[in-house]
Write an enzyme that holds these catalytic residues in place. Structure first.
Site, PDB file in Angstrom:
ATOM      1  N   LYS A   1       0.825  -1.210   0.000  1.00 39.70           N
ATOM      2  CA  LYS A   1       0.000   0.000   0.000  1.00 39.70           C
ATOM      3  C   LYS A   1       0.865   1.269   0.000  1.00 39.70           C
ATOM      4  O   LYS A   1       2.067   1.217   0.272  1.00 39.70           O
ATOM      5  CB  LYS A   1      -0.946  -0.048   1.204  1.00 39.70           C
ATOM      6  CG  LYS A   1      -1.947  -1.222   1.146  1.00 39.70           C
ATOM      7  CD  LYS A   1      -2.942  -1.159   2.301  1.00 39.70           C
ATOM      8  CE  LYS A   1      -3.949  -2.303   2.215  1.00 39.70           C
ATOM      9  NZ  LYS A   1      -4.978  -2.210   3.297  1.00 39.70           N
TER      10      LYS A   1
ATOM     11  N   TYR B   1     -12.622  -1.860  -3.527  1.00 40.71           N
ATOM     12  CA  TYR B   1     -13.075  -1.972  -2.138  1.00 40.71           C
ATOM     13  C   TYR B   1     -14.593  -1.825  -2.010  1.00 40.71           C
ATOM     14  O   TYR B   1     -15.096  -1.476  -0.932  1.00 40.71           O
ATOM     15  CB  TYR B   1     -12.372  -0.929  -1.274  1.00 40.71           C
ATOM     16  CG  TYR B   1     -10.939  -1.291  -0.919  1.00 40.71           C
ATOM     17  CD1 TYR B   1     -10.659  -2.353  -0.054  1.00 40.71           C
ATOM     18  CD2 TYR B   1      -9.859  -0.590  -1.446  1.00 40.71           C
ATOM     19  CE1 TYR B   1      -9.354  -2.697   0.280  1.00 40.71           C
ATOM     20  CE2 TYR B   1      -8.546  -0.928  -1.120  1.00 40.71           C
ATOM     21  CZ  TYR B   1      -8.310  -1.975  -0.257  1.00 40.71           C
ATOM     22  OH  TYR B   1      -7.018  -2.313   0.074  1.00 40.71           O
TER      23      TYR B   1
ATOM     24  N   ASN C   1      -1.974   0.228   6.681  1.00 42.99           N
ATOM     25  CA  ASN C   1      -1.459  -1.032   7.212  1.00 42.99           C
ATOM     26  C   ASN C   1      -0.607  -1.836   6.226  1.00 42.99           C
ATOM     27  O   ASN C   1      -0.556  -3.060   6.292  1.00 42.99           O
ATOM     28  CB  ASN C   1      -2.601  -1.869   7.805  1.00 42.99           C
ATOM     29  CG  ASN C   1      -3.646  -2.237   6.787  1.00 42.99           C
ATOM     30  OD1 ASN C   1      -3.546  -1.880   5.621  1.00 42.99           O
ATOM     31  ND2 ASN C   1      -4.663  -2.968   7.216  1.00 42.99           N
TER      32      ASN C   1
ATOM     33  N   HIS D   1      -2.182  -5.414   1.465  1.00 43.42           N
ATOM     34  CA  HIS D   1      -3.473  -6.080   1.282  1.00 43.42           C
ATOM     35  C   HIS D   1      -3.212  -7.566   1.065  1.00 43.42           C
ATOM     36  O   HIS D   1      -2.199  -7.943   0.486  1.00 43.42           O
ATOM     37  CB  HIS D   1      -4.179  -5.512   0.040  1.00 43.42           C
ATOM     38  CG  HIS D   1      -5.376  -6.317  -0.378  1.00 43.42           C
ATOM     39  ND1 HIS D   1      -6.610  -6.158   0.216  1.00 43.42           N
ATOM     40  CD2 HIS D   1      -5.522  -7.303  -1.304  1.00 43.42           C
ATOM     41  CE1 HIS D   1      -7.466  -7.017  -0.343  1.00 43.42           C
ATOM     42  NE2 HIS D   1      -6.824  -7.716  -1.261  1.00 43.42           N
TER      43      HIS D   1
ATOM     44  N   GLU E   1      -9.541 -10.303  -7.680  1.00 42.72           N
ATOM     45  CA  GLU E   1      -8.555  -9.244  -7.479  1.00 42.72           C
ATOM     46  C   GLU E   1      -7.371  -9.380  -8.433  1.00 42.72           C
ATOM     47  O   GLU E   1      -6.852  -8.369  -8.929  1.00 42.72           O
ATOM     48  CB  GLU E   1      -8.098  -9.237  -6.013  1.00 42.72           C
ATOM     49  CG  GLU E   1      -9.232  -8.820  -5.085  1.00 42.72           C
ATOM     50  CD  GLU E   1      -8.937  -9.031  -3.606  1.00 42.72           C
ATOM     51  OE1 GLU E   1      -9.812  -8.717  -2.793  1.00 42.72           O
ATOM     52  OE2 GLU E   1      -7.823  -9.505  -3.253  1.00 42.72           O
TER      53      GLU E   1
HETATM   54  P1  IDP Z   1      -8.027  -6.665   5.772  1.00 39.28           P
HETATM   55  O1  IDP Z   1      -7.219  -5.758   4.867  1.00 39.28           O
HETATM   56  O2  IDP Z   1      -7.209  -7.183   6.920  1.00 39.28           O
HETATM   57  O3  IDP Z   1      -8.741  -7.761   5.021  1.00 39.28           O
HETATM   58  P2  IDP Z   1     -10.607  -5.324   5.968  1.00 39.28           P
HETATM   59  O4  IDP Z   1     -11.510  -5.400   7.156  1.00 39.28           O
HETATM   60  O5  IDP Z   1     -10.976  -6.091   4.737  1.00 39.28           O
HETATM   61  O6  IDP Z   1      -9.142  -5.744   6.465  1.00 39.28           O
HETATM   62  O7  IDP Z   1     -10.453  -3.781   5.615  1.00 39.28           O
HETATM   63  C1  IDP Z   1      -9.882  -3.384   4.368  1.00 39.28           C
HETATM   64  C2  IDP Z   1      -8.930  -2.248   4.634  1.00 39.28           C
HETATM   65  O8  IDP Z   1      -9.666  -1.113   5.097  1.00 39.28           O
HETATM   66  C3  IDP Z   1      -7.886  -2.489   5.718  1.00 39.28           C
HETATM   67  O9  IDP Z   1      -6.758  -3.217   5.274  1.00 39.28           O
HETATM   68  C4  IDP Z   1      -7.523  -1.076   6.121  1.00 39.28           C
HETATM   69  O10 IDP Z   1      -6.604  -0.473   5.184  1.00 39.28           O
HETATM   70  C5  IDP Z   1      -8.865  -0.377   6.009  1.00 39.28           C
HETATM   71  N1  IDP Z   1      -9.533  -0.338   7.316  1.00 39.28           N
HETATM   72  C6  IDP Z   1     -10.104  -1.369   7.969  1.00 39.28           C
HETATM   73  N2  IDP Z   1     -10.625  -0.992   9.156  1.00 39.28           N
HETATM   74  C7  IDP Z   1     -10.367   0.342   9.260  1.00 39.28           C
HETATM   75  C8  IDP Z   1     -10.652   1.333  10.264  1.00 39.28           C
HETATM   76  O11 IDP Z   1     -11.238   1.049  11.310  1.00 39.28           O
HETATM   77  N3  IDP Z   1     -10.214   2.597   9.997  1.00 39.28           N
HETATM   78  C9  IDP Z   1      -9.553   2.946   8.849  1.00 39.28           C
HETATM   79  N4  IDP Z   1      -9.269   2.048   7.878  1.00 39.28           N
HETATM   80  C10 IDP Z   1      -9.666   0.769   8.080  1.00 39.28           C
HETATM   81 MG    MG Z   2     -10.195  -7.632   3.578  1.00 40.52          MG
END
Ligand code: IDP
Ligand code: MG
Length: 138
Positions: free
Chosen positions: A10, A50, A113, A116, A127
Site C-alpha cells: 500500500k 473496495y 497497514n 493487502h 482481485e
Molecule cells: P483486511 O485488509 O485485513 O482484510 P478489511 O476489514 O478487509 O481488512 O479492511 C480493508 C482495509 O480497510 C484495511 O486493510 C484497512 O486499510 C482499512 N480499514 C479497515 N478498518 C479500518 C478502520 O477502522 N479505519 C480505517 N481504515 C480501516
Molecule cells: Mg479484507
C-alpha cells in the site's frame, strides 16, 4: 484449494521505502511471484476494488489513502496461498498483529497497514484479474 493469492503493497509502505523488504519477506516465506507491477489507483478503481466496504464508516478514508500514491500489486503462488498469506501479513490492526508479521513490522495504523491480502480463493481470482491480464502473469 487454490494456489494463488493477490497482494498490494500500500502507499504508506511504498513511500516509506519498504517495497524491497516486504517482497523479501514474501519470497522467503515460500511464495512465488507470478505477476508484479507498480501503479497508482484512480478514485474509481479504488472504490471498485473496495466496493464490499462501501457502507463502512472508513470507506472514504480508505479510498483517499489507497489513491494517495503508488502501490505495488502482485500475484503470488504457493500451496494454501490465501490462508498462508493472511498469516504472513497478520491482523488488520498492526497493534494486534503477531510478532514477525508484515503488518507488525511495517504498518503504521489500522488504515495505513502496509499490505493487502485476499481473504478467499474467490476474491483472489477477482482481485488478480482486476489488476493483471493473462499476458502479465508468468
Ligand atoms: P483486511 O485488509 O485485513 O482484510 P478489511 O476489514 O478487509 O481488512 O479492511 C480493508 C482495509 O480497510 C484495511 O486493510 C484497512 O486499510 C482499512 N480499514 C479497515 N478498518 C479500518 C478502520 O477502522 N479505519 C480505517 N481504515 C480501516
Ligand atoms: Mg479484507
Amino acid at each position: 484449494m487454490s494456489r494463488t493469492t493477490f497482494t498490494m503493497i500500500k502507499p504508506d509502505a511504498v513511500s516509506a521505502g519498504h517495497v524491497g523488504a516486504i517482497l523479501e519477506k514474501i519470497t522467503t516465506a515460500g511464495f512465488d511471484i507470478k505477476g508484479l507491477k507498480m501503479t497508482q489507483l484512480s478514485k474509481r478503481e479504488a472504490e471498485s476494488f473496495y466496493a464490499i466496504h462501501s457502507e463502512r464508516p472508513f470507506f472514504g478514508e480508505l479510498v483517499q489513502f489507497m489513491t494517495s500514491g503508488p502501490i505495488v500489486a502482485a500475484v503470488l503462488e504457493k500451496e494454501n496461498a490465501v490462508a498462508d498469506f493472511r498469516a504472513l501479513i497478520g491482523s488488520t490492526n498492526p497493534e494486534e498483529a503477531a510478532e514477525g508479521t508484515i503488518r507488525k513490522m511495517f504498518a503504521e495504523s489500522v488504515g495505513r497497514n502496509a499490505v493487502h491480502g485476499s481473504d478467499s480463493d474467490e476474491n483472489a481470482a477477482i482481485e488478480c484479474s482486476f489488476h493483471f491480464s493473462a499476458r502479465e502473469l508468468y
